[in-house]
Design a protein around this motif. Structure first.
Motif, mmCIF file in Angstrom:
data_model
loop_
_atom_site.group_PDB
_atom_site.id
_atom_site.type_symbol
_atom_site.label_atom_id
_atom_site.label_comp_id
_atom_site.label_asym_id
_atom_site.label_seq_id
_atom_site.Cartn_x
_atom_site.Cartn_y
_atom_site.Cartn_z
ATOM 1 N N PHE A 282 0.838 -1.195 0.000
ATOM 2 C CA PHE A 282 0.000 0.000 0.000
ATOM 3 C C PHE A 282 0.881 1.257 0.000
ATOM 4 O O PHE A 282 0.671 2.177 -0.778
ATOM 5 C CB PHE A 282 -0.902 -0.035 1.235
ATOM 6 N N LEU B 65 1.152 3.971 -3.080
ATOM 7 C CA LEU B 65 0.816 5.361 -2.814
ATOM 8 C C LEU B 65 2.008 6.265 -3.139
ATOM 9 O O LEU B 65 1.848 7.345 -3.721
ATOM 10 C CB LEU B 65 0.408 5.516 -1.349
ATOM 11 N N LEU C 205 2.105 9.434 -5.627
ATOM 12 C CA LEU C 205 2.507 10.778 -5.201
ATOM 13 C C LEU C 205 3.698 11.272 -6.023
ATOM 14 O O LEU C 205 3.780 12.446 -6.357
ATOM 15 C CB LEU C 205 2.879 10.765 -3.717
ATOM 16 N N ARG D 170 -1.700 1.223 -8.506
ATOM 17 C CA ARG D 170 -2.509 1.749 -7.465
ATOM 18 C C ARG D 170 -3.545 0.732 -7.044
ATOM 19 O O ARG D 170 -4.298 0.252 -7.859
ATOM 20 C CB ARG D 170 -3.210 2.989 -7.992
ATOM 21 N N ALA E 225 -8.345 9.296 -6.930
ATOM 22 C CA ALA E 225 -8.739 10.019 -5.736
ATOM 23 C C ALA E 225 -9.557 11.229 -6.104
ATOM 24 O O ALA E 225 -9.329 11.868 -7.120
ATOM 25 C CB ALA E 225 -7.485 10.472 -4.993
ATOM 26 N N PRO E 226 -10.538 11.561 -5.257
ATOM 27 C CA PRO E 226 -11.276 12.778 -5.531
ATOM 28 C C PRO E 226 -10.383 13.972 -5.308
ATOM 29 O O PRO E 226 -9.387 13.896 -4.586
ATOM 30 C CB PRO E 226 -12.408 12.724 -4.497
ATOM 31 N N VAL F 93 -10.180 20.421 3.612
ATOM 32 C CA VAL F 93 -9.934 19.692 4.845
ATOM 33 C C VAL F 93 -9.620 20.682 5.932
ATOM 34 O O VAL F 93 -8.670 21.450 5.836
ATOM 35 C CB VAL F 93 -8.756 18.718 4.663
ATOM 36 N N PRO G 241 -17.912 17.752 6.562
ATOM 37 C CA PRO G 241 -17.893 16.934 5.347
ATOM 38 C C PRO G 241 -17.474 17.740 4.142
ATOM 39 O O PRO G 241 -17.859 18.902 4.001
ATOM 40 C CB PRO G 241 -19.346 16.476 5.211
ATOM 41 N N LEU H 167 -10.404 3.946 -0.167
ATOM 42 C CA LEU H 167 -10.654 5.152 0.622
ATOM 43 C C LEU H 167 -9.437 5.515 1.467
ATOM 44 O O LEU H 167 -9.170 6.703 1.695
ATOM 45 C CB LEU H 167 -11.889 4.947 1.515
ATOM 46 N N ALA H 168 -8.706 4.506 1.902
ATOM 47 C CA ALA H 168 -7.471 4.795 2.650
ATOM 48 C C ALA H 168 -6.496 5.540 1.746
ATOM 49 O O ALA H 168 -5.843 6.503 2.147
ATOM 50 C CB ALA H 168 -6.844 3.498 3.151
ATOM 51 N N GLN H 169 -6.450 5.094 0.499
ATOM 52 C CA GLN H 169 -5.557 5.762 -0.451
ATOM 53 C C GLN H 169 -6.024 7.209 -0.691
ATOM 54 O O GLN H 169 -5.211 8.135 -0.704
ATOM 55 C CB GLN H 169 -5.553 4.982 -1.758
ATOM 56 N N ASP H 170 -7.333 7.364 -0.864
ATOM 57 C CA ASP H 170 -7.883 8.713 -1.047
ATOM 58 C C ASP H 170 -7.535 9.611 0.139
ATOM 59 O O ASP H 170 -7.156 10.769 -0.017
ATOM 60 C CB ASP H 170 -9.412 8.653 -1.192
ATOM 61 N N PHE I 132 -5.018 9.472 2.224
ATOM 62 C CA PHE I 132 -3.622 9.913 2.262
ATOM 63 C C PHE I 132 -3.296 10.867 1.108
ATOM 64 O O PHE I 132 -2.494 11.789 1.280
ATOM 65 C CB PHE I 132 -2.690 8.702 2.267
ATOM 66 N N LEU I 133 -3.939 10.641 -0.044
ATOM 67 C CA LEU I 133 -3.700 11.574 -1.154
ATOM 68 C C LEU I 133 -4.224 12.963 -0.794
ATOM 69 O O LEU I 133 -3.580 13.984 -1.055
ATOM 70 C CB LEU I 133 -4.387 11.066 -2.419
ATOM 71 N N LEU I 134 -5.410 12.996 -0.181
ATOM 72 C CA LEU I 134 -5.985 14.283 0.230
ATOM 73 C C LEU I 134 -5.102 14.944 1.286
ATOM 74 O O LEU I 134 -4.874 16.150 1.255
ATOM 75 C CB LEU I 134 -7.396 14.070 0.792
ATOM 76 N N TYR J 230 -1.925 14.564 1.681
ATOM 77 C CA TYR J 230 -0.691 15.042 1.056
ATOM 78 C C TYR J 230 -0.915 16.393 0.387
ATOM 79 O O TYR J 230 -0.089 17.303 0.495
ATOM 80 C CB TYR J 230 -0.224 14.012 0.033
ATOM 81 N N ARG J 231 -2.066 16.482 -0.295
ATOM 82 C CA ARG J 231 -2.356 17.741 -1.001
ATOM 83 C C ARG J 231 -2.731 18.863 -0.039
ATOM 84 O O ARG J 231 -2.762 20.016 -0.425
ATOM 85 C CB ARG J 231 -3.501 17.517 -1.980
ATOM 86 N N SER J 232 -3.093 18.480 1.191
ATOM 87 C CA SER J 232 -3.553 19.495 2.142
ATOM 88 C C SER J 232 -2.555 19.728 3.269
ATOM 89 O O SER J 232 -2.916 20.296 4.293
ATOM 90 C CB SER J 232 -4.894 19.055 2.740
ATOM 91 N N ILE K 43 -9.795 13.511 8.157
ATOM 92 C CA ILE K 43 -9.929 13.411 6.699
ATOM 93 C C ILE K 43 -10.615 12.094 6.338
ATOM 94 O O ILE K 43 -11.519 12.045 5.495
ATOM 95 C CB ILE K 43 -8.537 13.488 6.024
ATOM 96 N N ASN L 68 -14.315 12.349 6.695
ATOM 97 C CA ASN L 68 -14.978 13.002 5.551
ATOM 98 C C ASN L 68 -15.123 12.041 4.375
ATOM 99 O O ASN L 68 -16.177 11.951 3.749
ATOM 100 C CB ASN L 68 -14.162 14.205 5.077
#
Lengths: 596, 198
Positions: free
Chosen positions: A64, A68, A72, A154, A160-161, A166, A174, B53-56, B58-60, B62-64, B81, B84
């Motif tokens: 994982f 990831l 990245l 991946r 990813a959305p 955040v 949310p 979702l775990a991947q999402d 961590f990606l979020l 990273y971007r934040s 996160i 959410n």
């Protein structure tokens, strides 16, 4: 309904049992009416999930992280490029535009640019910048889709959305469902191969000629090569002409959808329907019992099985399919030798070398990737140790941690092993076993020589009353020549007497199988028979009467180590047949693969 | 670069991550993925979806990274996160469960949505649940511990275990349910000792 009954239903639901609609309604009504019990059972469900997650982290945690990181890394490179381009453009800003109120403009190229922008925005600084970025991103995409950029693998493969707002602190709200796309996403590898349509092409009057000159383009190209593609050896310094890229292949179309299947395009995840188009980078996720069939423009079809996550990756060297989990089956039209079709999974990579082939790629993190080739030739690479093997028609191979990548004979989804002497008349779908030692070419057989050591003190009497010393091993017997008798039951292999163990094996792809087996001597009382398949005792100390054989049908077993093992005998027990013997006579073994 | 970093120091890892070191961020992922996955798995039954979702999450994250100012622990921020992400997913799934045969799944979506919404004020506790569970697992009686190990960690199915023990599959299901109830009580006790809520 009592609390205990509710808990029983709940435990069955958690174990994956599909409850009848009526039972579901009863359960929902009961839990809606008893918040305390509901709370308790929800906590139980949550713990079930947490325990599964702990196990998953143990098994796939490092993979994982690796996946990831790849993701990245690619995104980081792309972001860095856009920043560099932005920085370059800031170093050479276009001439300042006159304020709209002056009404007087220079008779230069900038005048025309200003007029056009002013329709959209009155802010010169903010108005021209997005156009430049878009132009730069456009060029970046052209290069990315035509360059061998390493595609990050991946898990789950769902893009990813875009980043939600955040918030920091104990109670982030949310995220909104629709968000602005950050600039960094414009050039991520998630962009479909038909990327030029993703970023709208500039209209003729908006052509960035005045903003991004040929010189700038050339510099940007060099910048890109330095920042993103350090290892790429450019064939030409010229940026590919848009017309060449615009020659997009015909879309991949969904031919059939069975049950619940989702497609994720960017951050939008929706149900997949027949007739939908699937672009490179889209992810298709199927529910456990669902499936979907895709048809590529060259005629190739791919059937995605249940519980799968599928995605076509951008590639300049041919089609590249990524299967994060689940199974797929495909018939591939002849590919160009320099543009092979490649199937990748977290553990294996199958490259199509032949002309037209049919194959099944099944991936499960634990047993690895299983490749079955029904027709053609495929090169399989174990991504965990780099070893490769060529798998040809009628073979399968497994790429997994610690497993030898050796092609094995494949028997398809159903095979009947008929035990008996060499003169048995076989029917289609049957293979003969006369007690010979295992042979990889034959694909099945027994461990150890057919004729073993003498067993001290043991004898047997043949049909003429002659007494023979008994040996370990196996021998084949024909019990009757009656043409009206069931040919499945007229012959057998005798093994495992006096508590001896004989093991029979057949290498098979990992998965679930239904096993049927038949024991006994149709002409005489024999036994007690003992058959154990993959740890499950199918027949235990059973003695058959003459003409009454012992059949066990369709018992599910799971092959986890690439080999089906059957143990014959091994348990002397207290029972003996009429003649005092204790041997097992096996007539046939039927192995049926269970597909999801 | 990673060799020069102290991977046990979240501050340093964060700083390096903000500068674009994916290796540093990978170290963060390595450290926190079990908690994030565990949190998501509380609300999402589909194990593949938990992975996604775990991947999402961590990606979020990273971007934040620039928005994280250290007012809460990194673990709690990541769980926020994840909350959410899980909420969006569960709501989305609940909307889709409209068929007659999915009455229970639809209700489950409703109950879980309520539960996630209530989680907003309990993220710190959620971050500690996994540690409590690990301790409680060690306190299980031998037979229960073996059952959990076989079912959850060795991937044995209830059918296989039932055959081996000469029991019905439903009996194994009930035994697992009771073990989880014991674990739930144990976690609540442990959390109460630290002033948190399970």
């Amino acid at each position: 309904m009592t609390s205990e009954e509710i808990r029983d239903l709940w435990s069955r639901f958690l174990a994956g049992e599909e409850l009848a609609s009526e039972a579901q309604k009863t359960l929902v009504d009961a839990l809606d009416g008893d918040p305390e019990l509901r709370e308790s059972l929800l906590e139980n469900l949550q713990l079930d999930g947490v325990l599964h997650a702990m196990s998953s982290t143990r098994r796939h945690g490092e993979a994982f992280v690796r996946t990831l990181s790849d993701c990245l890394g690619a995104e980081h490179d792309a972001t860095r490029f856009v920043r560099k381009v932005e920085s370059r453009l800031n170093e050479n800003p276009p001439p300042p535009s006159a304020p709209p109120s002056t009404g007087r403009r220079n008779k230069s190229d900038t005048t025309r640019i200003f007029r056009r922008r002013s329709a959209a925005s009155t802010s010169g600084e903010t108005a021209w910048k997005p156009a430049l970025i878009a132009a730069a991103a456009f060029i970046a995409i052209l290069l990315l889709v035509t360059s061998p950029v390493k595609e990050p693998r991946r898990f789950g493969a769902k893009p990813a959305p875009s980043a939600p707002q955040v918030t920091q602190g104990p109670a982030p709200s949310p995220a909104p469902e629709k968000r602005e796309t950050p600039p960094s996403q414009v050039v991520t590898p998630e962009v479909p191969r038909t990327a030029p349509s993703f970023v709208p092409a500039p209209k003729p009057e908006e052509t960035p000629k005045a903003v991004v000159s040929e010189e700038d383009r050339r510099k940007m190209d060099e910048e890109l090569k330095k920042s993103i593609l350090p290892s790429r050896t450019p064939k030409t310094d010229v940026v590919p002409a848009p017309s060449a890229v615009a020659k997009a292949p015909l879309p991949t179309v969904v031919e059939r959808v069975d049950r619940i299947v989702y497609i994720t395009r960017g951050s939008d995840k929706v149900r997949l329907n027949m007739g939908d188009e699937v672009a490179v980078g889209n992810t298709i996720d199927t529910y456990p019992a669902a499936s979907a069939r895709l048809r590529f423009s060259d005629g190739t079809w791919i059937e995605i099985g249940g519980g799968s996550s599928f995605r076509e990756l951008p590639s300049t060297t041919g089609r590249k399919i990524f299967l994060a989990s689940g199974t797929l089956e495909s018939q591939i039209t002849k590919q160009s030798p320099d543009r092979p079709m490649v199937f990748t999974t977290p553990t294996g990579e199958a490259t199509i070398l032949g002309t037209t082939i049919r194959l099944t790629v099944a991936n499960d993190p634990k047993p690895g990737t299983t490749l079955e080739v029904k027709e053609g030739k495929v090169r399989l690479r174990n991504l965990l140790d780099g070893k490769t093997a060529e798998v040809v028609t009628g073979q399968f191979a497994v790429a997994a941690a610690g497993a030898d990548l050796v092609p094995q004979k494949s028997f398809g989804d159903e095979v009947l092993v008929k035990f008996g002497p060499a003169d048995v008349a076989l029917k289609p779908g049957w293979v003969l076993d006369s007690g010979e030692e295992f042979d990889p070419k034959r694909g099945y057989g027994w461990k150890g020589p057919k004729e073993g050591e003498l067993i001290p003190g043991l004898t047997w009497r043949d049909g003429q009353g002659k007494i023979w010393p008994k040996r370990a091993g196996r021998f084949a017997a024909r019990r009757t020549t009656d043409p009206t008798a069931d040919p499945l039951k007229t012959t057998d292999i005798v093994a495992g007497w006096a508590g001896q163990v004989e093991t029979w094996k057949m290498p098979l792809p990992n998965g679930r199988y239904l096993i049927s087996v038949c024991c006994g001597d149709v002409s005489y009382e024999q036994g007690p028979h003992h058959i154990n398949v993959e740890g499950i005792q199918l027949i235990d100390q059973k003695i058959n009467k003459a003409g009454q054989l012992i059949e066990v049908l369709n018992v599910p077993v799971e092959v986890k180590d690439g080999e089906l093992n059957m143990i014959v005998g091994g348990n002397p027990g207290p029972k003996k047949s009429a003649d005092g013997s204790t041997d097992t006579c096996i007539n046939y073994l039927l192995i049926k693969r269970v597909r999801k | 670069m990673l060799k020069e970093m102290n991977v046990d120091d979240p501050e340093e890892l964060l700083e390096q991550s903000r500068r674009g070191s994916t290796q540093a961020f990978a170290a963060i992922v390595r450290q926190y993925q079990s908690r994030v996955r565990a949190y998501l798995a509380r609300y999402v039954r589909d194990r593949d979806a938990v992975e996604d979702l775990a991947q999402d999450t961590f990606l979020l994250a990273y971007r934040s990274l620039s928005s994280y100012r250290g007012e809460s622990s990194l673990g709690v921020w990541l769980i926020g996160i994840a909350r959410n992400v899980a909420l969006m997913h569960v709501r989305d799934q609940a909307r889709r469960r409209v068929r007659e045969t999915e009455v229970l799944q639809a209700a489950l979506g409703r109950w879980l949505t309520d539960a996630i919404e209530k989680d907003a004020a309990r993220l710190t506790d959620r971050d500690q649940t996994l540690r409590a569970l690990e301790l409680c697992l060690q306190e299980l009686p031998e037979h229960s511990s073996a059952l959990v190990e076989n079912y959850y960690f060795k991937g044995r199915t209830a059918i296989e275990m039932a055959r081996e023990q000469g029991k019905k599959e439903s009996a194994i299901g009930m035994m697992l349910l009771r073990i989880r109830e014991i674990l739930g009580r144990c976690i609540r006790t442990r959390m109460a000792e630290t002033g948190a809520h399970a």
